[in-house]
Design a protein around this motif. Sequence first.
Motif, PDB file in Angstrom:
ATOM      1  N   ASN A 189       0.829  -1.203   0.000  1.00 39.82           N
ATOM      2  CA  ASN A 189       0.000   0.000   0.000  1.00 39.82           C
ATOM      3  C   ASN A 189       0.868   1.259   0.000  1.00 39.82           C
ATOM      4  OD1 ASN A 189      -2.596  -1.263   0.114  1.00 39.82           O
ATOM      5  ND2 ASN A 189      -2.170  -1.760   2.251  1.00 39.82           N
ATOM      6  N   ALA A 190       2.093   1.102   0.427  1.00 39.16           N
ATOM      7  CA  ALA A 190       3.008   2.239   0.515  1.00 39.16           C
ATOM      8  C   ALA A 190       4.031   2.262  -0.604  1.00 39.16           C
ATOM      9  CB  ALA A 190       3.737   2.218   1.860  1.00 39.16           C
ATOM     10  N   TRP A 191       4.360   1.070  -1.144  1.00 43.78           N
ATOM     11  CA  TRP A 191       5.474   0.967  -2.086  1.00 43.78           C
ATOM     12  C   TRP A 191       5.071   0.251  -3.365  1.00 43.78           C
ATOM     13  CZ3 TRP A 191       9.657   3.711  -0.909  1.00 43.78           C
ATOM     14  CH2 TRP A 191       9.921   3.997   0.428  1.00 43.78           C
ATOM     15  N   GLY A 192       5.604   0.737  -4.489  1.00 46.48           N
ATOM     16  CA  GLY A 192       5.517   0.040  -5.770  1.00 46.48           C
ATOM     17  C   GLY A 192       6.899  -0.429  -6.174  1.00 46.48           C
ATOM     18  N   LEU A 193       6.979  -1.178  -7.254  1.00 47.89           N
ATOM     19  CA  LEU A 193       8.241  -1.769  -7.709  1.00 47.89           C
ATOM     20  C   LEU A 193       8.739  -1.051  -8.958  1.00 47.89           C
ATOM     21  CD1 LEU A 193      10.352  -4.040  -7.538  1.00 47.89           C
ATOM     22  CD2 LEU A 193       8.704  -5.544  -8.690  1.00 47.89           C
ATOM     23  N   ALA A 194       9.969  -0.575  -8.928  1.00 43.08           N
ATOM     24  CA  ALA A 194      10.535   0.148 -10.071  1.00 43.08           C
ATOM     25  C   ALA A 194      11.364  -0.760 -10.966  1.00 43.08           C
ATOM     26  CB  ALA A 194      11.381   1.321  -9.578  1.00 43.08           C
ATOM     27  N   TYR A 195      12.435  -1.353 -10.417  1.00 46.96           N
ATOM     28  CA  TYR A 195      13.339  -2.178 -11.215  1.00 46.96           C
ATOM     29  C   TYR A 195      14.241  -2.976 -10.285  1.00 46.96           C
ATOM     30  CZ  TYR A 195      16.392   1.737 -10.040  1.00 46.96           C
ATOM     31  OH  TYR A 195      17.083   2.704  -9.345  1.00 46.96           O
ATOM     32  N   LEU A 196      14.977  -3.900 -10.861  1.00 48.76           N
ATOM     33  CA  LEU A 196      16.061  -4.580 -10.172  1.00 48.76           C
ATOM     34  C   LEU A 196      17.358  -4.175 -10.861  1.00 48.76           C
ATOM     35  CD1 LEU A 196      13.467  -6.583 -10.085  1.00 48.76           C
ATOM     36  CD2 LEU A 196      15.126  -8.288  -9.313  1.00 48.76           C
ATOM     37  N   VAL A 197      18.453  -4.228 -10.136  1.00 51.61           N
ATOM     38  CA  VAL A 197      19.761  -4.029 -10.755  1.00 51.61           C
ATOM     39  C   VAL A 197      20.753  -4.948 -10.055  1.00 51.61           C
ATOM     40  CG1 VAL A 197      20.215  -1.994  -9.294  1.00 51.61           C
ATOM     41  CG2 VAL A 197      21.565  -2.381 -11.379  1.00 51.61           C
ATOM     42  N   ALA A 198      21.514  -5.666 -10.864  1.00 53.13           N
ATOM     43  CA  ALA A 198      22.489  -6.628 -10.355  1.00 53.13           C
ATOM     44  C   ALA A 198      23.899  -6.090 -10.567  1.00 53.13           C
ATOM     45  CB  ALA A 198      22.330  -7.963 -11.072  1.00 53.13           C
ATOM     46  N   PHE A 199      24.782  -6.383  -9.611  1.00 56.73           N
ATOM     47  CA  PHE A 199      26.172  -5.938  -9.682  1.00 56.73           C
ATOM     48  C   PHE A 199      27.110  -7.115  -9.451  1.00 56.73           C
ATOM     49  CE2 PHE A 199      23.783  -2.201  -8.332  1.00 56.73           C
ATOM     50  CZ  PHE A 199      24.302  -1.204  -9.135  1.00 56.73           C
ATOM     51  N   GLY A 200      28.259  -7.056 -10.076  1.00 55.77           N
ATOM     52  CA  GLY A 200      29.267  -8.093  -9.894  1.00 55.77           C
ATOM     53  C   GLY A 200      30.386  -7.911 -10.897  1.00 55.77           C
ATOM     54  N   TYR A 201      31.018  -9.011 -11.239  1.00 54.98           N
ATOM     55  CA  TYR A 201      32.116  -8.985 -12.206  1.00 54.98           C
ATOM     56  C   TYR A 201      31.778  -9.932 -13.353  1.00 54.98           C
ATOM     57  CZ  TYR A 201      34.646  -6.633  -8.484  1.00 54.98           C
ATOM     58  OH  TYR A 201      35.020  -5.748  -7.502  1.00 54.98           O
ATOM     59  N   ARG A 202      31.934  -9.463 -14.575  1.00 52.31           N
ATOM     60  CA  ARG A 202      31.540 -10.231 -15.754  1.00 52.31           C
ATOM     61  C   ARG A 202      32.234 -11.581 -15.821  1.00 52.31           C
ATOM     62  NH1 ARG A 202      33.573  -5.920 -20.150  1.00 52.31           N
ATOM     63  NH2 ARG A 202      32.524  -4.619 -18.601  1.00 52.31           N
ATOM     64  N   LYS A 203      31.471 -12.582 -16.231  1.00 50.73           N
ATOM     65  CA  LYS A 203      32.037 -13.918 -16.406  1.00 50.73           C
ATOM     66  C   LYS A 203      32.831 -13.992 -17.697  1.00 50.73           C
ATOM     67  CE  LYS A 203      30.752 -18.807 -16.396  1.00 50.73           C
ATOM     68  NZ  LYS A 203      29.632 -19.788 -16.275  1.00 50.73           N
ATOM     69  N   ALA A 204      32.388 -13.248 -18.704  1.00 50.69           N
ATOM     70  CA  ALA A 204      33.066 -13.231 -19.995  1.00 50.69           C
ATOM     71  C   ALA A 204      32.906 -11.849 -20.612  1.00 50.69           C
ATOM     72  CB  ALA A 204      32.479 -14.295 -20.920  1.00 50.69           C
ATOM     73  N   ALA A 205      33.714 -11.560 -21.608  1.00 49.14           N
ATOM     74  CA  ALA A 205      33.617 -10.280 -22.306  1.00 49.14           C
ATOM     75  C   ALA A 205      32.276 -10.204 -23.037  1.00 49.14           C
ATOM     76  CB  ALA A 205      34.768 -10.140 -23.294  1.00 49.14           C
ATOM     77  N   PRO A 206      31.771  -9.004 -23.275  1.00 47.95           N
ATOM     78  CA  PRO A 206      30.514  -8.867 -24.022  1.00 47.95           C
ATOM     79  C   PRO A 206      30.588  -9.558 -25.371  1.00 47.95           C
ATOM     80  CG  PRO A 206      31.170  -6.765 -23.075  1.00 47.95           C
ATOM     81  CD  PRO A 206      32.310  -7.699 -22.844  1.00 47.95           C
TER      82      PRO A 206
END
Length: 223
Positions: A189-206
């Motif tokens: 009733n007080a809060w809605g959901l905007a997004y998630l964001v994950a942080f870390g170190y890449r397993k492989a190059a893009p």
Amino acid sequence: MSISKQAIIDAFLFRHACKEFDAERSISDADFEFILETARLSPSSFGLEPWKFLVVQNPTLRQKMLPHVWGGQKQLPTASHVIVTLIRKTGFMRYDSEYVQSFMRQVQKFPEDAALARTAILKKFQAEDFALLESERAMTDWGGKQTYLALANMMTAAAMIGIDSCPIEGFEQAGLQKVLAAEMAIDLNAWGLAYLVAFGYRKAAPARPKTRQEQAAVVQWFR
């Protein structure tokens, strides 16, 4: 400021939506506190901070979230840190709400006359300029836009110290909100959901290089 322009551009070139992290690597407490501080210091409309950041480190909680986060199937299990960002709902963000009135006086430290003047300006802004009071959705969208300022700052700050990130909007809102309520005691009733964001170190190059339109395609000058 001593940060070079090229260092900032290099951080933007480094940053990408990391689809899978190296689960064996963890972000240090100091580095993650730095990322959180950039969120805390982010700007917001009228400076009213319509957000809350849930840092979800418990593996069991992440596993319960996972069926509802189709855009984070690899990120949630492997990320060093995951943030769920919430938006304050209309009842809290109205110009005359207890939250806003207290915030102006207790956090922003406005004297009474200034708080009353800002209330009048905020009322006009919400009721007339942007017609935000016409619907819950309008107010939620207004708050949501502001939470994305904090998101951008967190991701850029992370990139500048060599930490990867992935913003996640790929989720079933109703299902995920039920998990937040049941498992984390979040008041829907007080809060809605905007997004998630994950942080870390890449397993492989893009897998592919960063692509963007040329500046001339997205910028128009009027001199």
